[in-house]
Write a protein that holds these residues in place. Structure first.
Motif, PDB file in Angstrom:
ATOM      1  N   ARG A 130      11.104  -9.087  10.014  1.00 41.84           N
ATOM      2  CA  ARG A 130      10.303  -9.075   8.793  1.00 41.84           C
ATOM      3  C   ARG A 130       9.575  -7.744   8.618  1.00 41.84           C
ATOM      4  NH1 ARG A 130       9.295 -10.459   3.630  1.00 41.84           N
ATOM      5  NH2 ARG A 130       7.097 -10.901   3.211  1.00 41.84           N
ATOM      6  N   ASP A 131       8.977  -7.208   9.699  1.00 43.12           N
ATOM      7  CA  ASP A 131       8.149  -6.014   9.527  1.00 43.12           C
ATOM      8  C   ASP A 131       8.803  -4.726   9.995  1.00 43.12           C
ATOM      9  OD1 ASP A 131       7.980  -6.426  12.254  1.00 43.12           O
ATOM     10  OD2 ASP A 131       5.829  -6.163  12.383  1.00 43.12           O
ATOM     11  N   ALA A 132      10.020  -4.800  10.525  1.00 48.55           N
ATOM     12  CA  ALA A 132      10.720  -3.573  10.918  1.00 48.55           C
ATOM     13  C   ALA A 132      10.967  -2.705   9.686  1.00 48.55           C
ATOM     14  CB  ALA A 132      12.046  -3.919  11.589  1.00 48.55           C
ATOM     15  N   GLY A 133      10.672  -1.428   9.795  1.00 45.02           N
ATOM     16  CA  GLY A 133      10.893  -0.508   8.693  1.00 45.02           C
ATOM     17  C   GLY A 133       9.865  -0.584   7.585  1.00 45.02           C
ATOM     18  N   TYR A 134       8.740  -1.269   7.824  1.00 44.43           N
ATOM     19  CA  TYR A 134       7.702  -1.362   6.794  1.00 44.43           C
ATOM     20  C   TYR A 134       6.971  -0.031   6.667  1.00 44.43           C
ATOM     21  CZ  TYR A 134       3.568  -2.889   4.222  1.00 44.43           C
ATOM     22  OH  TYR A 134       2.568  -3.018   3.280  1.00 44.43           O
ATOM     23  N   TRP A 135       6.769   0.414   5.429  1.00 42.27           N
ATOM     24  CA  TRP A 135       6.000   1.637   5.145  1.00 42.27           C
ATOM     25  C   TRP A 135       5.386   1.526   3.760  1.00 42.27           C
ATOM     26  CZ3 TRP A 135       6.782   5.444   1.295  1.00 42.27           C
ATOM     27  CH2 TRP A 135       6.013   6.611   1.436  1.00 42.27           C
ATOM     28  N   ARG A 136       4.114   1.861   3.688  1.00 42.38           N
ATOM     29  CA  ARG A 136       3.429   1.915   2.397  1.00 42.38           C
ATOM     30  C   ARG A 136       2.600   3.195   2.332  1.00 42.38           C
ATOM     31  NH1 ARG A 136       2.935  -1.842  -2.246  1.00 42.38           N
ATOM     32  NH2 ARG A 136       3.494  -3.916  -1.500  1.00 42.38           N
ATOM     33  N   ASP A 137       2.754   3.941   1.260  1.00 42.69           N
ATOM     34  CA  ASP A 137       1.843   5.026   0.946  1.00 42.69           C
ATOM     35  C   ASP A 137       0.661   4.396   0.229  1.00 42.69           C
ATOM     36  OD1 ASP A 137       0.416   7.137  -0.084  1.00 42.69           O
ATOM     37  OD2 ASP A 137       2.113   8.135  -1.029  1.00 42.69           O
ATOM     38  N   ALA A 138      -0.478   4.305   0.923  1.00 46.84           N
ATOM     39  CA  ALA A 138      -1.642   3.613   0.371  1.00 46.84           C
ATOM     40  C   ALA A 138      -2.535   4.557  -0.417  1.00 46.84           C
ATOM     41  CB  ALA A 138      -2.435   2.942   1.487  1.00 46.84           C
ATOM     42  N   GLY A 139      -1.946   5.557  -1.056  1.00 47.76           N
ATOM     43  CA  GLY A 139      -2.722   6.585  -1.722  1.00 47.76           C
ATOM     44  C   GLY A 139      -3.132   6.287  -3.144  1.00 47.76           C
ATOM     45  N   THR A 140      -2.724   5.141  -3.706  1.00 50.31           N
ATOM     46  CA  THR A 140      -3.182   4.733  -5.034  1.00 50.31           C
ATOM     47  C   THR A 140      -3.838   3.358  -4.922  1.00 50.31           C
ATOM     48  OG1 THR A 140      -1.182   3.530  -5.711  1.00 50.31           O
ATOM     49  CG2 THR A 140      -1.192   5.925  -6.055  1.00 50.31           C
ATOM     50  N   LEU A 141      -4.629   3.003  -5.930  1.00 54.66           N
ATOM     51  CA  LEU A 141      -5.310   1.712  -5.896  1.00 54.66           C
ATOM     52  C   LEU A 141      -4.317   0.556  -5.817  1.00 54.66           C
ATOM     53  CD1 LEU A 141      -8.084   2.416  -8.548  1.00 54.66           C
ATOM     54  CD2 LEU A 141      -8.440   2.077  -6.088  1.00 54.66           C
ATOM     55  N   ASP A 142      -3.244   0.640  -6.594  1.00 52.75           N
ATOM     56  CA  ASP A 142      -2.291  -0.472  -6.610  1.00 52.75           C
ATOM     57  C   ASP A 142      -1.480  -0.562  -5.320  1.00 52.75           C
ATOM     58  OD1 ASP A 142      -2.961  -1.534  -9.142  1.00 52.75           O
ATOM     59  OD2 ASP A 142      -1.797   0.031 -10.137  1.00 52.75           O
ATOM     60  N   SER A 143      -1.079   0.587  -4.759  1.00 51.24           N
ATOM     61  CA  SER A 143      -0.331   0.532  -3.500  1.00 51.24           C
ATOM     62  C   SER A 143      -1.231   0.097  -2.346  1.00 51.24           C
ATOM     63  CB  SER A 143       0.327   1.879  -3.196  1.00 51.24           C
ATOM     64  OG  SER A 143      -0.645   2.903  -3.033  1.00 51.24           O
ATOM     65  N   TYR A 144      -2.485   0.535  -2.370  1.00 57.18           N
ATOM     66  CA  TYR A 144      -3.455   0.112  -1.358  1.00 57.18           C
ATOM     67  C   TYR A 144      -3.676  -1.402  -1.433  1.00 57.18           C
ATOM     68  CZ  TYR A 144      -8.145  -0.529   0.687  1.00 57.18           C
ATOM     69  OH  TYR A 144      -9.224  -0.978   1.410  1.00 57.18           O
ATOM     70  N   TYR A 145      -3.899  -1.909  -2.642  1.00 53.22           N
ATOM     71  CA  TYR A 145      -4.091  -3.346  -2.827  1.00 53.22           C
ATOM     72  C   TYR A 145      -2.839  -4.119  -2.398  1.00 53.22           C
ATOM     73  CZ  TYR A 145      -4.647  -7.785  -5.368  1.00 53.22           C
ATOM     74  OH  TYR A 145      -4.715  -9.110  -5.707  1.00 53.22           O
ATOM     75  N   GLY A 146      -1.663  -3.599  -2.780  1.00 54.30           N
ATOM     76  CA  GLY A 146      -0.422  -4.284  -2.420  1.00 54.30           C
ATOM     77  C   GLY A 146      -0.220  -4.361  -0.918  1.00 54.30           C
ATOM     78  N   ALA A 147      -0.554  -3.284  -0.203  1.00 57.15           N
ATOM     79  CA  ALA A 147      -0.416  -3.288   1.256  1.00 57.15           C
ATOM     80  C   ALA A 147      -1.375  -4.298   1.887  1.00 57.15           C
ATOM     81  CB  ALA A 147      -0.671  -1.889   1.807  1.00 57.15           C
ATOM     82  N   GLN A 148      -2.572  -4.413   1.333  1.00 55.53           N
ATOM     83  CA  GLN A 148      -3.514  -5.411   1.851  1.00 55.53           C
ATOM     84  C   GLN A 148      -2.987  -6.831   1.601  1.00 55.53           C
ATOM     85  OE1 GLN A 148      -6.326  -4.700   3.571  1.00 55.53           O
ATOM     86  NE2 GLN A 148      -7.573  -3.168   2.530  1.00 55.53           N
ATOM     87  N   MET A 149      -2.424  -7.068   0.433  1.00 57.85           N
ATOM     88  CA  MET A 149      -1.889  -8.393   0.135  1.00 57.85           C
ATOM     89  C   MET A 149      -0.690  -8.727   1.025  1.00 57.85           C
ATOM     90  SD  MET A 149      -3.838  -9.869  -2.092  1.00 57.85           S
ATOM     91  CE  MET A 149      -5.126  -9.083  -1.093  1.00 57.85           C
ATOM     92  N   ASP A 150       0.048  -7.702   1.445  1.00 54.72           N
ATOM     93  CA  ASP A 150       1.160  -7.939   2.371  1.00 54.72           C
ATOM     94  C   ASP A 150       0.692  -8.581   3.668  1.00 54.72           C
ATOM     95  OD1 ASP A 150       3.018  -6.890   0.609  1.00 54.72           O
ATOM     96  OD2 ASP A 150       3.065  -4.904   1.544  1.00 54.72           O
ATOM     97  N   LEU A 151      -0.569  -8.347   4.042  1.00 53.06           N
ATOM     98  CA  LEU A 151      -1.107  -8.926   5.270  1.00 53.06           C
ATOM     99  C   LEU A 151      -1.316 -10.428   5.154  1.00 53.06           C
ATOM    100  CD1 LEU A 151      -3.894  -6.271   5.997  1.00 53.06           C
ATOM    101  CD2 LEU A 151      -1.679  -6.445   7.143  1.00 53.06           C
ATOM    102  N   CYS A 152      -1.384 -10.928   3.926  1.00 52.99           N
ATOM    103  CA  CYS A 152      -1.739 -12.330   3.706  1.00 52.99           C
ATOM    104  C   CYS A 152      -0.523 -13.236   3.513  1.00 52.99           C
ATOM    105  CB  CYS A 152      -2.649 -12.446   2.485  1.00 52.99           C
ATOM    106  SG  CYS A 152      -4.175 -11.502   2.623  1.00 52.99           S
ATOM    107  N   ALA A 153       0.661 -12.660   3.516  1.00 54.58           N
ATOM    108  CA  ALA A 153       1.871 -13.458   3.313  1.00 54.58           C
ATOM    109  C   ALA A 153       2.056 -14.433   4.478  1.00 54.58           C
ATOM    110  CB  ALA A 153       3.083 -12.553   3.190  1.00 54.58           C
TER     111      ALA A 153
END
Length: 402
Positions: A246-269
């Motif tokens: 599931r998490d192999a190869g995961y990468w997020r550029d958290a440099g925008t508000l939406d990508s940062y928020y999306g990466a945080q929401m990924d933790l809650c799946a």
């Protein structure tokens, strides 16, 4: 191998979260900061000496580094902040050029240069193996991304042999598609492995060029690609110990508000796309934990937390928290409802308040009965920022009006 983490940059795309703090110091996953991922990858990969090139006057970042990454840190590593001079640096390449004396003192054969605002795990040892086998002067970690996202990134075109970079474009308006994959582009992650002498020569040459912006991705890497010295490493081939399918190869550029928020929401799946609990490749900062606090019933209401990441010291008293990330010291009052939200350190959510699709920054206050994120037009009318993706932002220390 010597590690260099680039911790500068204004972070304007993350504003207002970067008001009063540098981008690498922004909270992530409750107890961590964005910079912790780059530092953990280096330390877990065996790198013992790491310079963090920090902006001039970045007290929050420096405090985090001193507390969580002491100079005698995890696994015998040394994480050493190198602050910018009062006039600052003119770019990431200039920052490295001005730090060459420190680099030379370590006598490294290889130098890893990493960004500090990405969420990912990567074993640098596997990058080293390819780098040495290919004879490259620099190896850039890269991965396929949707072509629509590529204008915010560096984009590579690969030559014969499958790894040599024939062209590198920084943030192109019309990014070239990958051969046979018209909807995708091959993007740089902003992480590079250099032969030490190649790095020194390249940044000195760049410094002497008056037309350069002195940026690693915008100037140095394209120059080396033009010389045939740059190769790409496919991040998806990296096999991190303890990673799941599931998490192999995961990468997020958290440099925008939406990508940062999306990466945080990924933790809650239910099956998180990024696993913070991987003990074989841990996120390593040495942080003191707060005493645990209960999820309480209050006024006949049961406190409930569902599919969320809740840090130590969080108090949920008769409220409901769902699909959210709560940092240490957050308080959620009786009858409050917090769903799909990121709530940072010591924020207060009052009784019967409602939070939806929002980021609530440190020490912010949402008074009792106030609704945030439910009506985006009303949010804007109250002076709250709403991101392009529809995430409402409550600024640091802000009290939300009715």
């Amino acid at each position: 191998m010597l590690g260099i983490v680039l911790a500068g940059g204004a972070g304007s795309r993350l504003a207002p979260l970067t008001v009063g703090r540098s981008k690498p110091a922004v909270s992530f996953g409750g107890r961590y900061r964005l910079i912790d991922f780059a530092l953990s990858n280096l330390v877990n990969g065996g790198c013992r000496d790491i310079f963090v090139l920090t902006p001039h006057r970045s007290p929050l970042l420096n405090r985090h580094l001193s507390r969580a990454w002491p100079t005698s840190g995890p696994a015998g590593s040394r994480v050493i902040p190198v602050p910018a001079p009062p006039g600052g640096w003119s770019g990431s390449a200039d920052a490295i050029c001005q730090s060459l004396r420190l680099i030379d003192d370590q006598h490294p054969g290889l130098v890893a240069v990493l960004c500090s605002d990405h969420v990912y795990r990567m074993d640098p040892g596997q990058v080293i193996d390819q780098h040495l086998a290919s004879g490259a002067g620099v190896t850039a970690a890269a991965l396929a991304v949707p072509r629509a996202e590529a204008p915010a990134l560096g984009v590579l075109q690969i030559g014969p042999g499958g790894t040599s970079i024939k062209e590198f474009q920084e943030k192109p308006a019309d990014p070239p598609a990958m051969p046979g994959r018209p909807g995708q582009a091959y993007a740089s992650m902003g992480n590079y492995l250099f032969d030490a002498d190649v790095l020194a020569d390249a940044v000195r040459t760049d410094t002497a060029d008056d037309t350069s912006r002195h940026d690693m991705g915008g100037d140095v890497i394209p120059m080396l690609a033009g010389q045939g010295a740059a190769h790409a490493y496919d991040f998806r081939a990296n096999q991190v110990p303890g990673a799941t399918a599931r998490d192999a190869g995961y990468w997020r550029d958290a440099g925008t508000l939406d990508s940062y928020y999306g990466a945080q929401m990924d933790l809650c799946a239910p099956r998180p796309a990024v696993n913070l609990a991987n003990s074989q490749w841990p996120i390593l900062p040495q942080l003191r934990s707060r005493p645990p606090e209960p999820v309480r019933d209050r006024g006949g209401r049961a406190g409930r937390v569902v599919s969320s990441l809740v840090s130590s010291g969080v108090n949920v008293s008769g409220g409901l928290v769902g699909e959210s990330v709560l940092a240490p010291g957050v308080r959620v009052g009786e009858g409050a409802s917090v769903k799909r939200a990121v709530v940072l350190h010591h924020a207060r959510i009052g009784p019967r308040a409602v939070i939806r699709h929002a980021i609530v920054d440190e020490n912010a206050v949402v008074p009792g009965g106030v609704r945030v994120g439910v009506d985006k037009q009303h949010d804007r009318a109250r002076g709250l920022l709403v991101s392009p993706g529809g995430v409402t932002i409550v600024g640091k220390g802000q009290q939300v009006p009715p």
